[in-house]
Design a protein around this motif. Sequence first.
Motif, PDB file in Angstrom:
ATOM      1  N   ASP A 104       0.841  -1.175   0.000  1.00 37.41           N
ATOM      2  CA  ASP A 104       0.000   0.000   0.000  1.00 37.41           C
ATOM      3  C   ASP A 104       0.885   1.237   0.000  1.00 37.41           C
ATOM      4  OD1 ASP A 104      -3.032   0.781   1.400  1.00 37.41           O
ATOM      5  OD2 ASP A 104      -1.428   2.239   1.226  1.00 37.41           O
ATOM      6  N   LEU A 105       0.692   2.103  -1.001  1.00 39.11           N
ATOM      7  CA  LEU A 105       1.525   3.295  -1.101  1.00 39.11           C
ATOM      8  C   LEU A 105       1.392   4.147   0.153  1.00 39.11           C
ATOM      9  CD1 LEU A 105       1.054   4.499  -4.767  1.00 39.11           C
ATOM     10  CD2 LEU A 105       2.714   2.930  -3.812  1.00 39.11           C
ATOM     11  N   GLY A 106       0.168   4.238   0.631  1.00 42.17           N
ATOM     12  CA  GLY A 106      -0.071   5.060   1.825  1.00 42.17           C
ATOM     13  C   GLY A 106       0.754   4.575   2.994  1.00 42.17           C
ATOM     14  N   VAL A 172       0.072  22.282  -0.228  1.00 44.89           N
ATOM     15  CA  VAL A 172      -0.338  22.194  -1.633  1.00 44.89           C
ATOM     16  C   VAL A 172      -0.429  20.739  -2.083  1.00 44.89           C
ATOM     17  CG1 VAL A 172       0.548  24.423  -2.388  1.00 44.89           C
ATOM     18  CG2 VAL A 172       2.064  22.452  -2.367  1.00 44.89           C
ATOM     19  N   PRO A 173      -1.414  20.450  -2.937  1.00 39.85           N
ATOM     20  CA  PRO A 173      -1.457  19.128  -3.546  1.00 39.85           C
ATOM     21  C   PRO A 173      -0.525  19.102  -4.749  1.00 39.85           C
ATOM     22  CG  PRO A 173      -3.406  20.379  -4.161  1.00 39.85           C
ATOM     23  CD  PRO A 173      -2.529  21.301  -3.350  1.00 39.85           C
ATOM     24  N   LEU A 174       0.260  18.047  -4.893  1.00 43.28           N
ATOM     25  CA  LEU A 174       1.163  17.930  -6.032  1.00 43.28           C
ATOM     26  C   LEU A 174       0.854  16.644  -6.764  1.00 43.28           C
ATOM     27  CD1 LEU A 174       4.567  18.858  -4.361  1.00 43.28           C
ATOM     28  CD2 LEU A 174       3.233  20.280  -5.911  1.00 43.28           C
ATOM     29  N   ARG A 175       0.682  16.771  -8.071  1.00 44.44           N
ATOM     30  CA  ARG A 175       0.479  15.578  -8.888  1.00 44.44           C
ATOM     31  C   ARG A 175       1.837  15.110  -9.381  1.00 44.44           C
ATOM     32  NH1 ARG A 175      -3.974  14.148 -11.900  1.00 44.44           N
ATOM     33  NH2 ARG A 175      -2.789  14.203 -13.829  1.00 44.44           N
ATOM     34  N   ARG A 248       0.158  10.105  -8.914  1.00 46.58           N
ATOM     35  CA  ARG A 248      -0.431  10.178  -7.590  1.00 46.58           C
ATOM     36  C   ARG A 248      -0.452  11.639  -7.160  1.00 46.58           C
ATOM     37  NH1 ARG A 248       4.283   9.309  -3.973  1.00 46.58           N
ATOM     38  NH2 ARG A 248       5.974   9.490  -5.452  1.00 46.58           N
ATOM     39  N   THR A 249      -1.375  11.952  -6.336  1.00 40.60           N
ATOM     40  CA  THR A 249      -1.470  13.295  -5.798  1.00 40.60           C
ATOM     41  C   THR A 249      -1.119  13.201  -4.327  1.00 40.60           C
ATOM     42  OG1 THR A 249      -3.219  13.835  -7.349  1.00 40.60           O
ATOM     43  CG2 THR A 249      -2.982  15.274  -5.461  1.00 40.60           C
ATOM     44  N   ILE A 250      -0.110  13.934  -3.948  1.00 38.80           N
ATOM     45  CA  ILE A 250       0.217  13.941  -2.528  1.00 38.80           C
ATOM     46  C   ILE A 250       0.139  15.373  -2.016  1.00 38.80           C
ATOM     47  CG2 ILE A 250       1.718  11.915  -2.727  1.00 38.80           C
ATOM     48  CD1 ILE A 250       4.038  13.920  -2.185  1.00 38.80           C
ATOM     49  N   THR A 251      -0.119  15.485  -0.759  1.00 34.31           N
ATOM     50  CA  THR A 251      -0.239  16.794  -0.147  1.00 34.31           C
ATOM     51  C   THR A 251       1.040  17.068   0.618  1.00 34.31           C
ATOM     52  OG1 THR A 251      -2.572  16.361   0.076  1.00 34.31           O
ATOM     53  CG2 THR A 251      -1.693  18.174   1.359  1.00 34.31           C
ATOM     54  N   LEU A 266      11.788  17.007   0.687  1.00 38.62           N
ATOM     55  CA  LEU A 266      10.805  16.399   1.568  1.00 38.62           C
ATOM     56  C   LEU A 266      11.157  14.920   1.686  1.00 38.62           C
ATOM     57  CD1 LEU A 266       7.965  18.356  -0.119  1.00 38.62           C
ATOM     58  CD2 LEU A 266       8.438  18.533   2.310  1.00 38.62           C
ATOM     59  N   ALA A 267      11.750  14.577   2.796  1.00 42.53           N
ATOM     60  CA  ALA A 267      12.261  13.214   2.975  1.00 42.53           C
ATOM     61  C   ALA A 267      11.128  12.201   2.925  1.00 42.53           C
ATOM     62  CB  ALA A 267      13.001  13.117   4.302  1.00 42.53           C
ATOM     63  N   GLY A 268      11.373  11.120   2.205  1.00 42.92           N
ATOM     64  CA  GLY A 268      10.424  10.005   2.201  1.00 42.92           C
ATOM     65  C   GLY A 268       9.168  10.245   1.389  1.00 42.92           C
ATOM     66  N   LYS A 269       9.122  11.352   0.608  1.00 39.58           N
ATOM     67  CA  LYS A 269       7.916  11.618  -0.184  1.00 39.58           C
ATOM     68  C   LYS A 269       8.142  11.346  -1.674  1.00 39.58           C
ATOM     69  CE  LYS A 269       5.117  13.468   3.017  1.00 39.58           C
ATOM     70  NZ  LYS A 269       3.782  12.927   3.296  1.00 39.58           N
TER      71      LYS A 269
END
Length: 401
Positions: A104-106, A172-175, A248-251, A266-269
Amino acid sequence: MSTRDFIEKDYYAALGVPQDADAAAIKKAYRQLARELHPDKNPGNAETEARFKEVSEAYDVLSDPKRRAEYDEARRLFGAGGAGARAGFPGGFPGGAGGGQPFDLGDLFGAAGGGRPGAGGLGDLFGGLFGGGGGAGSARARSQAASGPARGQDVETEATLSFDEAVLGVTVPLRMQSPGTCPTCHGSGARPGTSPHTCPVCQGAGVTSRSQGAFAFSEPCRNCRGTGQVVDDPCPTCAGNGVTTQTRTITVRIPAGVQDGQRIRLAGKGAPGRRGGPAGDLFVVVHVSGHELFARKGNDLTLTVPITFAEAALGTTLTVPTLDGNVSLKVPAGTASGQTLRVRGRGVSAKGRAGDLLVTVEVAVPKRLSPAAEEAIKVLDAELGDPRPRITAAVQSGGAR
Ligand SMILES: [Zn+2]
Ligand SMILES: [Zn+2]
Protein backbone atom coordinates in the motif's frame (compact mmCIF):
# COMPACT_ATOMS: atom_id res chain seq x y z
CA MET A 1 21.64 -12.58 12.99
CA SER A 2 18.64 -10.32 12.57
CA THR A 3 15.59 -10.68 10.38
CA ARG A 4 16.97 -7.73 8.47
CA ASP A 5 20.12 -9.70 7.75
CA PHE A 6 17.97 -12.55 6.60
CA ILE A 7 16.11 -10.35 4.19
CA GLU A 8 19.07 -8.43 2.90
CA LYS A 9 21.63 -11.15 2.55
CA ASP A 10 21.54 -13.88 -0.01
CA TYR A 11 23.36 -16.77 1.60
CA TYR A 12 22.68 -19.08 -1.30
CA ALA A 13 24.30 -16.62 -3.65
CA ALA A 14 27.21 -16.22 -1.24
CA LEU A 15 27.92 -19.94 -1.50
CA GLY A 16 26.96 -20.12 -5.15
CA VAL A 17 24.43 -22.87 -4.58
CA PRO A 18 20.78 -23.15 -5.64
CA GLN A 19 18.08 -22.60 -3.04
CA ASP A 20 17.19 -26.28 -2.98
CA ALA A 21 20.78 -27.46 -2.54
CA ASP A 22 21.10 -30.33 -0.08
CA ALA A 23 23.31 -30.30 3.00
CA ALA A 24 26.12 -32.14 1.22
CA ALA A 25 26.19 -29.67 -1.66
CA ILE A 26 26.25 -26.72 0.75
CA LYS A 27 29.07 -28.28 2.73
CA LYS A 28 31.04 -29.00 -0.40
CA ALA A 29 30.60 -25.46 -1.75
CA TYR A 30 31.59 -23.98 1.60
CA ARG A 31 34.73 -26.11 1.94
CA GLN A 32 35.86 -25.26 -1.52
CA LEU A 33 35.34 -21.52 -1.02
CA ALA A 34 36.79 -21.51 2.50
CA ARG A 35 39.95 -23.16 1.23
CA GLU A 36 40.33 -20.63 -1.60
CA LEU A 37 39.44 -17.58 0.46
CA HIS A 38 41.14 -18.39 3.75
CA PRO A 39 43.01 -15.35 5.12
CA ASP A 40 46.12 -17.52 5.75
CA LYS A 41 46.25 -18.12 2.06
CA ASN A 42 45.53 -14.52 1.09
CA PRO A 43 47.37 -12.38 3.63
CA GLY A 44 46.41 -8.72 3.53
CA ASN A 45 43.78 -9.16 0.83
CA ALA A 46 40.73 -7.23 2.03
CA GLU A 47 38.57 -8.51 -0.79
CA THR A 48 39.04 -12.19 -0.09
CA GLU A 49 38.79 -11.51 3.63
CA ALA A 50 35.37 -9.91 3.18
CA ARG A 51 34.26 -12.77 0.96
CA PHE A 52 35.55 -15.27 3.51
CA LYS A 53 33.48 -13.67 6.26
CA GLU A 54 30.45 -13.64 4.01
CA VAL A 55 30.86 -17.27 3.09
CA SER A 56 31.34 -18.25 6.74
CA GLU A 57 28.24 -16.39 7.78
CA ALA A 58 26.22 -18.01 5.00
CA TYR A 59 27.45 -21.46 6.00
CA ASP A 60 26.66 -20.83 9.68
CA VAL A 61 23.03 -20.35 8.78
CA LEU A 62 22.57 -22.80 5.91
CA SER A 63 24.35 -25.68 7.64
CA ASP A 64 21.96 -25.52 10.58
CA PRO A 65 18.61 -27.04 9.47
CA LYS A 66 16.60 -25.02 11.97
CA ARG A 67 18.22 -21.69 11.10
CA ARG A 68 18.08 -22.47 7.40
CA ALA A 69 14.32 -23.06 7.71
CA GLU A 70 13.92 -19.72 9.50
CA TYR A 71 15.97 -18.01 6.86
CA ASP A 72 13.94 -19.51 4.02
CA GLU A 73 10.74 -18.53 5.74
CA ALA A 74 11.87 -14.92 6.31
CA ARG A 75 12.77 -14.61 2.65
CA ARG A 76 9.52 -16.16 1.57
CA LEU A 77 7.51 -13.78 3.75
CA PHE A 78 9.39 -10.65 2.80
CA GLY A 79 9.83 -11.47 -0.82
CA ALA A 80 13.59 -11.36 -0.86
CA GLY A 81 16.15 -13.43 -2.66
CA GLY A 82 14.49 -14.49 -5.83
CA ALA A 83 11.11 -15.17 -4.31
CA GLY A 84 10.12 -11.77 -5.67
CA ALA A 85 8.88 -10.84 -9.05
CA ARG A 86 10.54 -10.51 -12.37
CA ALA A 87 10.93 -6.91 -13.41
CA GLY A 88 13.29 -4.49 -15.04
CA PHE A 89 13.02 -1.18 -13.34
CA PRO A 90 13.16 1.75 -15.74
CA GLY A 91 15.99 4.00 -14.69
CA GLY A 92 16.53 1.99 -11.57
CA PHE A 93 18.70 -0.95 -10.72
CA PRO A 94 19.51 -3.57 -13.23
CA GLY A 95 17.52 -6.56 -12.22
CA GLY A 96 14.30 -6.82 -10.41
CA ALA A 97 11.69 -4.85 -8.66
CA GLY A 98 8.50 -5.72 -6.94
CA GLY A 99 8.27 -7.71 -3.79
CA GLY A 100 5.96 -10.28 -5.20
CA GLN A 101 3.33 -8.99 -2.85
CA PRO A 102 1.09 -5.97 -3.09
CA PHE A 103 1.89 -3.05 -0.91
CA ASP A 104 0.00 0.00 0.00
CA LEU A 105 1.53 3.30 -1.10
CA GLY A 106 -0.07 5.06 1.82
CA ASP A 107 1.57 2.70 4.26
CA LEU A 108 4.92 3.23 2.68
CA PHE A 109 4.59 6.97 2.74
CA GLY A 110 3.38 6.86 6.27
CA ALA A 111 6.21 4.66 7.37
CA ALA A 112 8.86 6.65 5.61
CA GLY A 113 7.28 10.03 6.28
CA GLY A 114 9.32 10.56 9.41
CA GLY A 115 12.23 11.12 7.16
CA ARG A 116 15.53 9.50 6.53
CA PRO A 117 17.89 12.31 7.28
CA GLY A 118 20.83 12.17 4.96
CA ALA A 119 19.58 9.10 3.19
CA GLY A 120 22.31 8.07 0.85
CA GLY A 121 22.32 6.76 -2.66
CA LEU A 122 23.47 3.49 -4.07
CA GLY A 123 26.74 3.67 -2.21
CA ASP A 124 24.98 3.67 1.14
CA LEU A 125 22.67 0.93 0.06
CA PHE A 126 25.49 -1.31 -1.01
CA GLY A 127 27.44 -0.39 2.08
CA GLY A 128 24.51 -1.57 4.17
CA LEU A 129 24.09 -4.75 2.22
CA PHE A 130 27.69 -5.74 2.53
CA GLY A 131 28.15 -4.69 6.12
CA GLY A 132 30.87 -2.29 5.07
CA GLY A 133 33.03 -5.06 3.68
CA GLY A 134 33.27 -3.31 0.39
CA GLY A 135 35.39 -6.02 -1.13
CA ALA A 136 32.77 -7.95 -2.99
CA GLY A 137 32.95 -8.18 -6.72
CA SER A 138 30.63 -6.18 -8.90
CA ALA A 139 28.82 -9.21 -10.24
CA ARG A 140 27.92 -10.09 -6.72
CA ALA A 141 26.85 -6.51 -6.03
CA ARG A 142 24.37 -6.72 -8.85
CA SER A 143 23.04 -9.99 -7.59
CA GLN A 144 22.45 -8.52 -4.17
CA ALA A 145 20.85 -5.39 -5.54
CA ALA A 146 18.47 -7.47 -7.58
CA SER A 147 17.17 -9.29 -4.56
CA GLY A 148 17.63 -6.95 -1.61
CA PRO A 149 15.48 -4.01 -0.51
CA ALA A 150 15.87 -0.99 -2.74
CA ARG A 151 15.33 2.63 -1.87
CA GLY A 152 12.75 4.41 -4.02
CA GLN A 153 13.90 6.96 -6.55
CA ASP A 154 14.16 10.64 -5.75
CA VAL A 155 11.54 12.66 -7.56
CA GLU A 156 11.66 16.34 -8.50
CA THR A 157 8.66 18.52 -9.18
CA GLU A 158 7.72 22.20 -9.22
CA ALA A 159 5.22 24.33 -7.37
CA THR A 160 4.16 27.90 -8.04
CA LEU A 161 3.19 29.83 -4.94
CA SER A 162 1.70 33.25 -4.45
CA PHE A 163 3.80 35.76 -2.56
CA ASP A 164 1.68 35.33 0.58
CA GLU A 165 1.81 31.54 0.43
CA ALA A 166 5.59 31.61 0.24
CA VAL A 167 5.80 33.95 3.22
CA LEU A 168 3.23 32.26 5.40
CA GLY A 169 3.70 28.62 4.34
CA VAL A 170 1.04 26.57 2.58
CA THR A 171 -0.19 23.04 2.06
CA VAL A 172 -0.34 22.19 -1.63
CA PRO A 173 -1.46 19.13 -3.55
CA LEU A 174 1.16 17.93 -6.03
CA ARG A 175 0.48 15.58 -8.89
CA MET A 176 3.44 13.36 -9.54
CA GLN A 177 4.33 10.60 -11.89
CA SER A 178 6.63 7.93 -10.63
CA PRO A 179 7.21 4.22 -11.01
CA GLY A 180 5.19 2.05 -8.69
CA THR A 181 4.11 -1.53 -8.28
CA CYS A 182 1.74 -2.54 -11.09
CA PRO A 183 -1.80 -2.60 -9.69
CA THR A 184 -2.90 -5.37 -12.05
CA CYS A 185 -0.36 -8.03 -11.16
CA HIS A 186 0.81 -6.56 -7.84
CA GLY A 187 4.34 -6.59 -9.15
CA SER A 188 4.60 -10.24 -10.13
CA GLY A 189 4.70 -9.38 -13.84
CA ALA A 190 2.42 -12.33 -14.61
CA ARG A 191 -1.03 -12.06 -16.19
CA PRO A 192 -3.67 -12.29 -13.42
CA GLY A 193 -4.63 -15.91 -12.93
CA THR A 194 -1.15 -17.10 -13.89
CA SER A 195 1.96 -17.05 -11.79
CA PRO A 196 5.66 -16.79 -12.46
CA HIS A 197 7.51 -20.06 -12.14
CA THR A 198 10.94 -20.88 -10.86
CA CYS A 199 13.70 -20.16 -13.33
CA PRO A 200 14.97 -23.49 -14.70
CA VAL A 201 18.49 -22.18 -15.27
CA CYS A 202 19.27 -21.11 -11.71
CA GLN A 203 16.58 -23.12 -9.92
CA GLY A 204 15.26 -19.93 -8.39
CA ALA A 205 18.54 -18.84 -6.84
CA GLY A 206 18.79 -15.84 -9.13
CA VAL A 207 22.51 -16.46 -9.48
CA THR A 208 24.67 -18.80 -11.44
CA SER A 209 28.22 -19.81 -10.64
CA ARG A 210 31.13 -19.39 -12.94
CA SER A 211 34.68 -20.55 -12.35
CA GLN A 212 37.61 -18.35 -13.16
CA GLY A 213 40.97 -19.71 -12.16
CA ALA A 214 40.90 -20.58 -8.50
CA PHE A 215 37.76 -18.57 -7.82
CA ALA A 216 34.12 -19.39 -8.27
CA PHE A 217 32.09 -16.29 -8.97
CA SER A 218 28.40 -15.89 -8.53
CA GLU A 219 26.69 -13.71 -11.06
CA PRO A 220 23.05 -12.81 -11.70
CA CYS A 221 21.24 -15.40 -13.76
CA ARG A 222 20.85 -14.10 -17.31
CA ASN A 223 17.73 -16.11 -17.98
CA CYS A 224 15.68 -14.51 -15.19
CA ARG A 225 17.76 -11.34 -14.75
CA GLY A 226 18.60 -12.36 -11.23
CA THR A 227 15.06 -12.64 -9.94
CA GLY A 228 14.82 -16.44 -9.84
CA GLN A 229 11.45 -16.35 -11.57
CA VAL A 230 10.31 -16.37 -15.16
CA VAL A 231 6.97 -15.21 -16.55
CA ASP A 232 5.41 -17.03 -19.51
CA ASP A 233 2.27 -14.97 -19.83
CA PRO A 234 3.12 -11.33 -19.07
CA CYS A 235 0.74 -8.96 -17.35
CA PRO A 236 -0.97 -6.81 -20.03
CA THR A 237 -0.76 -3.63 -17.93
CA CYS A 238 2.97 -3.58 -17.29
CA ALA A 239 4.18 -5.94 -20.05
CA GLY A 240 5.73 -8.16 -17.41
CA ASN A 241 7.81 -5.47 -15.72
CA GLY A 242 5.78 -5.53 -12.53
CA VAL A 243 6.12 -1.75 -12.50
CA THR A 244 4.02 0.98 -14.10
CA THR A 245 4.17 4.75 -14.16
CA GLN A 246 1.59 5.98 -11.76
CA THR A 247 0.14 9.41 -11.19
CA ARG A 248 -0.43 10.18 -7.59
CA THR A 249 -1.47 13.30 -5.80
CA ILE A 250 0.22 13.94 -2.53
CA THR A 251 -0.24 16.79 -0.15
CA VAL A 252 2.90 18.50 1.02
CA ARG A 253 3.46 21.27 3.49
CA ILE A 254 5.68 24.02 2.10
CA PRO A 255 7.30 25.72 5.08
CA ALA A 256 6.93 29.45 5.67
CA GLY A 257 9.63 31.67 4.22
CA VAL A 258 10.60 29.86 1.03
CA GLN A 259 12.23 31.97 -1.67
CA ASP A 260 11.75 32.01 -5.40
CA GLY A 261 13.91 29.31 -7.00
CA GLN A 262 14.51 27.46 -3.74
CA ARG A 263 14.65 23.64 -3.84
CA ILE A 264 12.96 22.00 -0.88
CA ARG A 265 13.68 18.42 0.14
CA LEU A 266 10.81 16.40 1.57
CA ALA A 267 12.26 13.21 2.97
CA GLY A 268 10.42 10.01 2.20
CA LYS A 269 7.92 11.62 -0.18
CA GLY A 270 9.54 10.39 -3.39
CA ALA A 271 8.93 7.12 -5.19
CA PRO A 272 8.03 4.16 -2.97
CA GLY A 273 10.83 1.79 -2.06
CA ARG A 274 10.90 -1.75 -3.37
CA ARG A 275 10.94 -4.97 -1.43
CA GLY A 276 10.58 -3.10 1.84
CA GLY A 277 13.20 -0.47 1.04
CA PRO A 278 12.57 3.12 2.13
CA ALA A 279 10.89 5.66 -0.13
CA GLY A 280 13.02 8.16 -2.01
CA ASP A 281 12.92 11.90 -1.39
CA LEU A 282 10.81 14.50 -3.09
CA PHE A 283 12.42 17.74 -4.22
CA VAL A 284 10.12 20.66 -4.92
CA VAL A 285 11.47 23.64 -6.84
CA VAL A 286 9.44 26.64 -5.73
CA HIS A 287 8.42 29.54 -7.96
CA VAL A 288 7.12 32.55 -6.08
CA SER A 289 4.96 35.16 -7.78
CA GLY A 290 5.58 38.85 -7.17
CA HIS A 291 3.38 41.03 -4.97
CA GLU A 292 1.62 44.26 -5.83
CA LEU A 293 2.95 46.06 -2.74
CA PHE A 294 5.62 44.00 -1.01
CA ALA A 295 9.00 42.70 -1.98
CA ARG A 296 11.42 40.51 -0.03
CA LYS A 297 14.97 40.99 1.14
CA GLY A 298 15.80 37.70 2.82
CA ASN A 299 13.34 37.43 5.65
CA ASP A 300 12.53 41.13 5.66
CA LEU A 301 9.53 42.43 3.79
CA THR A 302 9.92 45.76 2.07
CA LEU A 303 7.19 48.31 1.38
CA THR A 304 7.40 51.78 -0.10
CA VAL A 305 4.89 54.32 1.24
CA PRO A 306 4.44 57.77 -0.30
CA ILE A 307 3.88 60.59 2.21
CA THR A 308 3.20 64.29 1.80
CA PHE A 309 5.74 66.99 2.52
CA ALA A 310 3.58 68.05 5.46
CA GLU A 311 3.62 64.52 6.92
CA ALA A 312 7.40 64.33 6.54
CA ALA A 313 7.92 67.74 8.06
CA LEU A 314 5.41 67.62 10.88
CA GLY A 315 5.49 63.86 11.60
CA THR A 316 2.51 61.56 11.52
CA THR A 317 1.28 58.10 12.40
CA LEU A 318 0.67 55.97 9.32
CA THR A 319 -1.41 52.84 9.09
CA VAL A 320 0.36 50.38 6.78
CA PRO A 321 -0.62 46.91 5.62
CA THR A 322 1.35 43.75 6.39
CA LEU A 323 0.66 40.27 5.04
CA ASP A 324 -1.16 39.66 8.30
CA GLY A 325 -3.26 42.68 9.22
CA ASN A 326 -2.36 46.36 9.54
CA VAL A 327 0.18 48.06 11.77
CA SER A 328 0.65 51.63 12.97
CA LEU A 329 3.91 53.29 12.09
CA LYS A 330 5.09 56.52 13.65
CA VAL A 331 6.87 58.83 11.22
CA PRO A 332 8.90 61.32 13.26
CA ALA A 333 8.79 65.02 12.44
CA GLY A 334 11.58 65.93 10.03
CA THR A 335 11.79 62.52 8.29
CA ALA A 336 13.69 62.71 5.01
CA SER A 337 12.33 61.27 1.80
CA GLY A 338 13.81 57.81 1.22
CA GLN A 339 14.30 57.07 4.90
CA THR A 340 13.51 53.49 5.96
CA LEU A 341 11.57 52.75 9.11
CA ARG A 342 11.56 49.31 10.68
CA VAL A 343 8.56 47.45 12.08
CA ARG A 344 10.08 44.57 14.06
CA GLY A 345 8.80 41.04 13.65
CA ARG A 346 6.32 41.79 10.86
CA GLY A 347 8.37 40.29 8.04
CA VAL A 348 8.76 36.69 6.95
CA SER A 349 8.64 34.14 9.72
CA ALA A 350 10.99 31.34 8.72
CA LYS A 351 12.27 28.63 11.05
CA GLY A 352 10.91 30.41 14.09
CA ARG A 353 12.75 33.67 13.43
CA ALA A 354 10.70 36.53 12.16
CA GLY A 355 12.12 39.16 9.84
CA ASP A 356 11.06 42.80 9.92
CA LEU A 357 8.85 45.00 7.78
CA LEU A 358 11.01 47.73 6.24
CA VAL A 359 8.94 50.75 5.28
CA THR A 360 10.60 53.27 3.02
CA VAL A 361 8.83 56.63 2.98
CA GLU A 362 8.99 58.77 -0.11
CA VAL A 363 7.84 62.35 -0.16
CA ALA A 364 5.35 62.60 -2.99
CA VAL A 365 5.92 65.60 -5.27
CA PRO A 366 2.80 66.57 -7.20
CA LYS A 367 3.28 66.79 -10.96
CA ARG A 368 0.55 69.38 -11.34
CA LEU A 369 -0.50 72.14 -8.99
CA SER A 370 -3.63 74.20 -8.75
CA PRO A 371 -3.03 78.02 -8.75
CA ALA A 372 -3.91 78.10 -5.06
CA ALA A 373 -1.44 75.29 -4.23
CA GLU A 374 1.25 76.98 -6.28
CA GLU A 375 0.72 80.22 -4.42
CA ALA A 376 0.80 78.46 -1.04
CA ILE A 377 4.02 76.63 -1.87
CA LYS A 378 5.74 79.88 -2.92
CA VAL A 379 4.79 81.42 0.40
CA LEU A 380 6.08 78.35 2.26
CA ASP A 381 9.31 78.34 0.27
CA ALA A 382 10.05 81.95 1.10
CA GLU A 383 9.36 81.13 4.75
CA LEU A 384 11.67 78.08 4.83
CA GLY A 385 14.67 79.77 3.24
CA ASP A 386 17.75 78.13 1.68
CA PRO A 387 17.86 74.30 2.23
CA ARG A 388 21.55 74.08 1.14
CA PRO A 389 23.59 76.84 2.84
CA ARG A 390 26.92 74.97 2.61
CA ILE A 391 26.54 74.40 -1.09
CA THR A 392 25.63 78.02 -1.56
CA ALA A 393 28.75 79.09 0.39
CA ALA A 394 30.95 76.84 -1.77
CA VAL A 395 29.44 78.25 -4.93
CA GLN A 396 30.01 81.80 -3.71
CA SER A 397 33.71 81.15 -3.08
CA GLY A 398 34.12 79.84 -6.59
CA GLY A 399 34.00 76.08 -5.96
CA ALA A 400 34.82 73.59 -3.23
CA ARG A 401 38.45 72.84 -2.45
ZN1 LIG B 1 1.45 -5.92 -14.14
ZN1 LIG C 1 17.44 -17.78 -13.34
